[in-house]
Scaffold this active site. Sequence first.
Site, short mmCIF file in Angstrom:
data_model
loop_
_atom_site.label_atom_id
_atom_site.label_comp_id
_atom_site.label_asym_id
_atom_site.label_seq_id
_atom_site.Cartn_x
_atom_site.Cartn_y
_atom_site.Cartn_z
N GLY A 111 -7.57 -4.19 0.93
CA GLY A 111 -7.96 -3.68 1.85
C GLY A 111 -8.17 -2.51 2.88
O GLY A 111 -8.86 -1.74 3.65
N CYS A 112 -6.78 -2.58 3.17
CA CYS A 112 -6.60 -1.34 4.92
C CYS A 112 -5.56 -0.67 4.90
O CYS A 112 -4.74 -0.48 4.14
CB CYS A 112 -5.73 -2.77 5.99
SG CYS A 112 -5.21 -1.50 8.06
N GLY A 113 -6.23 0.88 4.21
CA GLY A 113 -5.45 1.94 4.25
C GLY A 113 -4.50 2.04 5.16
O GLY A 113 -3.84 3.38 5.31
N CYS A 115 -2.64 0.20 8.08
CA CYS A 115 -2.50 -0.61 8.32
C CYS A 115 -1.24 0.02 9.40
O CYS A 115 0.01 0.13 8.44
CB CYS A 115 -2.48 -1.98 7.76
SG CYS A 115 -3.34 -2.69 7.48
#
Length: 275
Positions: A111-113, A115
């Site tokens: 869910g982290c774009g 990082c």
Amino acid sequence: MTRLFEPVVRVATTAFHHGEVSAGSRQVPEETAIALSYNRVGYAVMMATPRDLRDFATGFSLSEGIVDRAADLLDCELVTVDQGIECRMRVGTDVADRLARRRRHMAGALGCGLCGLESLAEATRAIPRVGSGLTISAEAVMRGMRAMAMQQELNRQTRAIHAAGFLDPADGSVLVREDVGRHNALDKVIGALAGAGRSAGSGVVLMTSRVSIELIQKCAVAGAPVIVAVSVPSAHAIRAADEAGITLVAVAREDGFEVFTHQTRICFGASRHVA
């Protein structure tokens, strides 16, 4: 080891309903570590659903600005290892040199774009403007969202998978890709379009998630003029969509939706307007 590479697995559960405890089971989505490398140099490790990985590798490479065209990826080999799956991509010398200069290494969490970016400047990079030619009816948007829901095979099994879609207004068809990560699902759609020689500028991106700045950035790089999502966008995403010339439609539910930017691309026809 096989289970790591299946998109859905069944697990045992203990269920409690109406005051009663019972043994049961549920299908859940799998997350697999996907290592992306270029010319055997590691670039990123993302947690993703192990399906449509060539589309994912192509879309990630395009939306992150690593390559300019799908043809710049000369090869993509999928190799299973004990810890996950390696997407070994081969690129030309010019792309490899550009990668070396960027010195960007990241480990992407679910869910982290954003990082692993080395600076705030990378996270707030300039967003290109998209073209303005496309228009689509409100009814077509609603039909597209319904069509995407009908194609969410993995989510029907798990109720835990995001989907991204591409609605072609010319024939109403919807291309759908699924993943535990919304950014990954969008990258898969971008990659599938590029692999088929289709332009994202000719249709509408559909998302089952909220809209954040990263999704706007990816759509802008792909040239998608309209994005439709089921949840409320962030204020940053709204500003970015406005700046990029993207029509941002959100809160898309069975009874309608809200348009946040560049409303002129949406044709409401004879719909009644109230103050």
